[in-house]
Design a protein around this motif. Structure first.
Motif, PDB file in Angstrom:
ATOM      1  N   TRP A 208      73.647 127.296 -60.036  1.00  0.00           N
ATOM      2  CA  TRP A 208      74.789 126.912 -60.528  1.00  0.00           C
ATOM      3  C   TRP A 208      75.712 126.668 -58.991  1.00  0.00           C
ATOM      4  CZ3 TRP A 208      75.166 133.347 -62.263  1.00  0.00           C
ATOM      5  CH2 TRP A 208      74.599 132.937 -62.866  1.00  0.00           C
ATOM      6  N   GLY A 209      75.209 125.792 -58.206  1.00  0.00           N
ATOM      7  CA  GLY A 209      75.591 125.499 -56.760  1.00  0.00           C
ATOM      8  C   GLY A 209      75.703 126.814 -55.534  1.00  0.00           C
ATOM      9  N   TYR A 210      74.839 127.611 -55.713  1.00  0.00           N
ATOM     10  CA  TYR A 210      75.374 128.717 -54.929  1.00  0.00           C
ATOM     11  C   TYR A 210      74.132 128.620 -54.258  1.00  0.00           C
ATOM     12  CZ  TYR A 210      78.640 130.865 -57.694  1.00  0.00           C
ATOM     13  OH  TYR A 210      80.170 130.983 -57.666  1.00  0.00           O
ATOM     14  N   GLN A 211      73.126 126.895 -54.420  1.00  0.00           N
ATOM     15  CA  GLN A 211      72.267 126.966 -52.955  1.00  0.00           C
ATOM     16  C   GLN A 211      72.464 125.859 -53.232  1.00  0.00           C
ATOM     17  OE1 GLN A 211      68.339 128.981 -53.894  1.00  0.00           O
ATOM     18  NE2 GLN A 211      68.846 131.169 -54.697  1.00  0.00           N
ATOM     19  N   VAL A 212      72.618 125.450 -51.633  1.00  0.00           N
ATOM     20  CA  VAL A 212      73.431 124.271 -51.539  1.00  0.00           C
ATOM     21  C   VAL A 212      72.394 123.491 -50.207  1.00  0.00           C
ATOM     22  CG1 VAL A 212      75.205 122.621 -50.235  1.00  0.00           C
ATOM     23  CG2 VAL A 212      75.923 124.785 -51.553  1.00  0.00           C
ATOM     24  N   THR A 213      72.364 122.406 -50.260  1.00  0.00           N
ATOM     25  CA  THR A 213      71.634 121.356 -49.589  1.00  0.00           C
ATOM     26  C   THR A 213      72.483 119.965 -48.834  1.00  0.00           C
ATOM     27  OG1 THR A 213      70.712 120.517 -50.926  1.00  0.00           O
ATOM     28  CG2 THR A 213      69.234 121.822 -50.290  1.00  0.00           C
ATOM     29  N   GLY A 214      73.421 119.724 -50.125  1.00  0.00           N
ATOM     30  CA  GLY A 214      74.516 118.803 -49.257  1.00  0.00           C
ATOM     31  C   GLY A 214      75.848 119.239 -49.355  1.00  0.00           C
ATOM     32  N   TYR A 215      76.415 120.142 -47.715  1.00  0.00           N
ATOM     33  CA  TYR A 215      77.349 120.315 -47.981  1.00  0.00           C
ATOM     34  C   TYR A 215      78.444 119.973 -47.558  1.00  0.00           C
ATOM     35  CZ  TYR A 215      75.566 125.485 -47.329  1.00  0.00           C
ATOM     36  OH  TYR A 215      74.904 126.579 -47.515  1.00  0.00           O
ATOM     37  N   TYR A 216      78.589 118.032 -47.572  1.00  0.00           N
ATOM     38  CA  TYR A 216      79.601 117.282 -47.042  1.00  0.00           C
ATOM     39  C   TYR A 216      79.073 116.331 -48.449  1.00  0.00           C
ATOM     40  CZ  TYR A 216      80.532 119.531 -42.368  1.00  0.00           C
ATOM     41  OH  TYR A 216      81.352 119.852 -41.562  1.00  0.00           O
ATOM     42  N   ALA A 217      79.199 116.594 -50.251  1.00  0.00           N
ATOM     43  CA  ALA A 217      78.296 116.040 -50.580  1.00  0.00           C
ATOM     44  C   ALA A 217      79.057 116.468 -52.273  1.00  0.00           C
ATOM     45  CB  ALA A 217      77.605 115.019 -50.555  1.00  0.00           C
ATOM     46  N   GLY A 257      65.642 119.830 -47.288  1.00  0.00           N
ATOM     47  CA  GLY A 257      66.865 120.388 -47.411  1.00  0.00           C
ATOM     48  C   GLY A 257      67.665 121.345 -45.279  1.00  0.00           C
ATOM     49  N   LEU A 258      67.603 121.800 -45.080  1.00  0.00           N
ATOM     50  CA  LEU A 258      68.804 122.782 -43.610  1.00  0.00           C
ATOM     51  C   LEU A 258      67.228 123.405 -42.867  1.00  0.00           C
ATOM     52  CD1 LEU A 258      72.283 123.409 -43.928  1.00  0.00           C
ATOM     53  CD2 LEU A 258      71.287 121.525 -42.917  1.00  0.00           C
ATOM     54  N   ALA A 259      66.649 124.332 -44.440  1.00  0.00           N
ATOM     55  CA  ALA A 259      65.892 124.328 -43.138  1.00  0.00           C
ATOM     56  C   ALA A 259      64.511 123.887 -42.837  1.00  0.00           C
ATOM     57  CB  ALA A 259      64.941 125.669 -44.843  1.00  0.00           C
ATOM     58  N   ASP A 260      64.404 125.050 -41.461  1.00  0.00           N
ATOM     59  CA  ASP A 260      63.189 124.552 -40.085  1.00  0.00           C
ATOM     60  C   ASP A 260      63.524 123.145 -40.068  1.00  0.00           C
ATOM     61  OD1 ASP A 260      62.157 126.638 -39.657  1.00  0.00           O
ATOM     62  OD2 ASP A 260      61.309 126.048 -41.265  1.00  0.00           O
ATOM     63  N   PHE A 261      64.502 122.274 -40.107  1.00  0.00           N
ATOM     64  CA  PHE A 261      65.171 121.585 -40.376  1.00  0.00           C
ATOM     65  C   PHE A 261      64.445 120.528 -39.441  1.00  0.00           C
ATOM     66  CE2 PHE A 261      68.071 117.424 -39.143  1.00  0.00           C
ATOM     67  CZ  PHE A 261      68.369 116.463 -40.347  1.00  0.00           C
ATOM     68  N   THR A 282      66.377 132.743 -49.722  1.00  0.00           N
ATOM     69  CA  THR A 282      66.896 131.606 -49.141  1.00  0.00           C
ATOM     70  C   THR A 282      67.288 132.321 -47.647  1.00  0.00           C
ATOM     71  OG1 THR A 282      68.541 132.766 -49.178  1.00  0.00           O
ATOM     72  CG2 THR A 282      68.286 131.390 -51.001  1.00  0.00           C
ATOM     73  N   LYS A 283      67.601 130.922 -46.211  1.00  0.00           N
ATOM     74  CA  LYS A 283      67.721 131.161 -45.267  1.00  0.00           C
ATOM     75  C   LYS A 283      68.885 131.705 -45.128  1.00  0.00           C
ATOM     76  CE  LYS A 283      63.990 129.806 -43.935  1.00  0.00           C
ATOM     77  NZ  LYS A 283      62.752 129.814 -43.039  1.00  0.00           N
TER      78      LYS A 283
END
Length: 634
Positions: A208-217, A257-261, A282-283
């Motif tokens: 539902w959008g609560y696990q985000v990979t693109g915070y600026y998009a 995504g951001l995990a262990d970027f 999640t992280k």
């Protein structure tokens, strides 16, 4: 096009301090000109990387073709590539210290490939012509203590859908189509704001959008960033505010995504006892790291400044405040004082809210905080967290527990409805009946109600009436204003066909009337932060399950008296005590034909007489129907 084509010493300093509030104009991918050549400037923060390159459709995804420069020990990499154009796909190829190659989406990307693809897409955000200046100017006058706010919570992908054309076409409305349809509905119903779920880019529809990979998009499911700007602009022109769900609490482990970027914990806490949510898989962001705080605070400002968003509803605040949230003994690390408070998250909230609300008058920051944490809406300088508003989860829980009961048993639980008024002024609250309450076998709002058939609708009308009368802003999830039977699912649109049935149409008419009344009478909102705004006439009529109270207007004019009956027993000569010997004009009667009743407003004026009732010298009698709601103006 006026973007800096180079990271300066000042940029590095501010980013290192966590105060580079326009960092999104520097990091990411920005169309521009360098040495008279058009192209794209790329920049990324990867402090643990051995090396970083840009890969995309413009260089056949070759990790050796465009290697980025890192000219300091902060891990800020940059490169201008002349051949890249708007619309191109790209990722950062990061060589970890172990030698492993990681293909990562850009954390600061403004547009992404449509899922299941997960590459970032170059887009130029400059040049959109806004035409919402009237709204933006008026917004500065919005006073969270004194103004009306009724919010329609919407999941854009399932509010309405086109017929699906197969697996690759889920039938989503484009942001532009949605703007017109949604604005029309919201205006007709009388809500003041919409709150949108799942706008920031996310890989999995079921989150539902609560696990985000693109915070600026803004998610590409519904169109381009320009389409989303059109959506906000159009709603503003129709005098409707736009609030976004915002998720700074955690992020998923998806490989892109951001995990262990950069091959090591970068955005998350390194210690898994702080950096992982066992419940959600999640992280957790590292709120002690300046660059991470900067990423999040600049992101909040990005939505407000670049997309004219009117407020953020901050998800899962409790999970950030408590180090032991969702963790058993031995699974969490106490703070320096041996406590379970996350001191870094507390400081983050104070910083965030001070900056956002300090820079943008009239914007709101709303905490979804499910515990009794003190002063969530208190000022940071007084020890508070600095939010504008807090979701009232306690009210919601007690309200739903009461409303689910068979009317016979309500007399034993009378206090469930009155208890929330004892703390209604301890914070600035939003009363919420959100998406979380109509999923995972919790039943839709109508099916939580006891009884069969029409009884369910009568109960729900009585329930919504109390919500409107109770101090606090209002939020209702889509579908609940017309009595959707099914639980909500992100996979299908709302059951709009139900509006062809009389009882659903009548419920919708009633909610519309409640929202109209709410906006019309300052007694229902202008005293929300003042304990003198509500006065119980009778909070103790448990045996009959009737509640009566007054909402006082700050001016003393157009005060409202509410009488609500929560049983199927009519009281033909119900006498209510009143504060003044005045005329009481009936302005809302839940039993009128347009709402499904059979009572016409024959008498509208009731004169109080000198007759003791409810401990008051004056009173009047009124025929109170079964499940009846009556609101009088005086």
């Amino acid at each position: 096009m006026g973007v800096n084509m180079k990271i300066t010493e000042l940029d590095r300093y501010l980013f290192g301090e966590g105060t580079h509030y326009e960092i999104y104009k520097l990091l990411g991918a920005h169309v521009g000109v360098n040495r008279k050549k058009e192209g794209v400037f790329f920049a990324v923060w990867a402090p643990h990387a051995k090396s970083v390159s840009v890969v995309g459709n413009f260089n056949n995804w070759d990790e050796k073709a465009d290697i980025m420069k890192c000219d300091n020990n902060m891990g800020l990499y940059q490169l201008f590539i002349p051949k890249v154009r708007e619309g191109d796909l790209y990722k950062f190829c990061i060589t970890a210290q172990s030698g492993e190659l990681l293909y990562k989406a850009d954390p600061y990307a403004n547009y992404s490939e449509l899922r299941p693809g997960n590459a970032s897409r170059v887009v130029d955000l400059t040049g959109y012509k806004w035409s919402d200046s009237v709204w933006m100017k008026k917004r500065q006058e919005f006073d969270v203590d004194k103004d009306a706010m009724s919010v329609y919570e919407v999941h854009p992908g399932s509010w309405k859908k086109h017929p699906s054309q197969g697996e690759d076409d889920p039938g989503f409305y484009n942001y532009r189509e949605l703007a017109h349809e949604l604005a029309k509905y919201v205006k007709e119903m009388g809500y003041t704001h919409v709150e949108l779920m799942g706008i920031a880019e996310h890989p999995f529809d079921g989150s539902w959008g609560y696990q985000v990979t693109g915070y600026y998009a803004p998610t590409s499911r519904y169109g381009t960033p320009e389409d989303f700007r059109y959506f906000v602009n159009y709603l503003h022109k129709n005098k409707i505010g736009v609030i976004l769900d915002w998720v700074p609490a955690h992020f998923p482990k998806d490989a892109h995504g951001l995990a262990d970027f950069d091959g090591a914990p970068t955005y998350e806490y390194a210690d898994p006892r702080k950096g992982e949510h066992p419940d959600w898989g999640t992280k957790v962001f590292d709120y002690g790291k300046n660059e991470v705080k900067n990423f999040l605070i600049a992101n909040a400002l990005f939505w407000i400044e670049e997309f004219h968003i009117d407020g953020l509803r901050v998800d899962a605040v409790a999970s950030m405040l408590y180090l032991d949230y969702g963790r058993r003994d031995g699974e969490w690390v106490p703070n320096q004082y041996g406590e379970n408070k996350n001191l870094e998250a507390i400081e983050f909230f104070r910083h965030l809210n001070s900056v956002v609300l300090g820079k943008h008058k009239g914007v709101v920051m709303i905490a979804e905080e499910s515990t009794a944490w003190p002063m969530v809406t208190g000022k940071p300088e007084d020890g508070g967290l600095g939010f504008s508003l807090k979701w009232n989860m306690g009210w919601m829980h007690d309200f739903l527990e009461y409303m689910k009961l068979d009317p016979y048993f309500r007399k034993y639980n009378h206090h469930k409805m009155t208890f929330s008024t004892s703390y209604a002024y301890s914070e600035r609250y939003v009363l919420v009946l959100s998406h979380d309450e109509v999923v995972h076998l919790k039943c839709s709002m109508i099916n939580k109600m006891p009884g069969l058939g029409q009884d369910k609708f009568e109960n729900l009308k009585a329930g919504y009436s109390y919500m409107i009368g109770h101090p606090g802003k209002k939020l209702l999830f889509m579908g609940q204003d017309f009595g959707q039977y099914q639980e909500w699912s992100e996979e299908r649109e709302l059951d709009w066909y139900l509006l062809g049935e009389q009882n659903h149409q009548q419920l919708q008419n009633y909610v519309k009337e409640l929202l109209k009344m709410y906006k019309k009478y300052p007694a229902l909102y202008a005293n929300d932060s003042n304990y003198q705004g509500l006065e119980w006439i009778n909070a103790d009529d448990a045996s009959r399950s009737i509640y009566s109270f007054v909402r006082w207007s700050p001016t003393g004019r157009n005060n409202l008296l509410f009488v609500i009956n929560y049983t199927p027993v009519a009281r033909d000569d119900y006498r209510v005590g009143v504060p003044k010997r005045k005329q009481y004009k009936l302005i809302l009667n839940s039993k009128e034909p347009e709402f499904g009743g059979d009572v016409h407003k024959e008498v509208v004026d009731y004169k109080a007489v000198k007759k003791e009732c409810d401990g008051r010298p004056f009173s009047f009698a009124y025929p109170l129907p079964a499940y009846g709601v009556a609101v009088f103006r005086f």
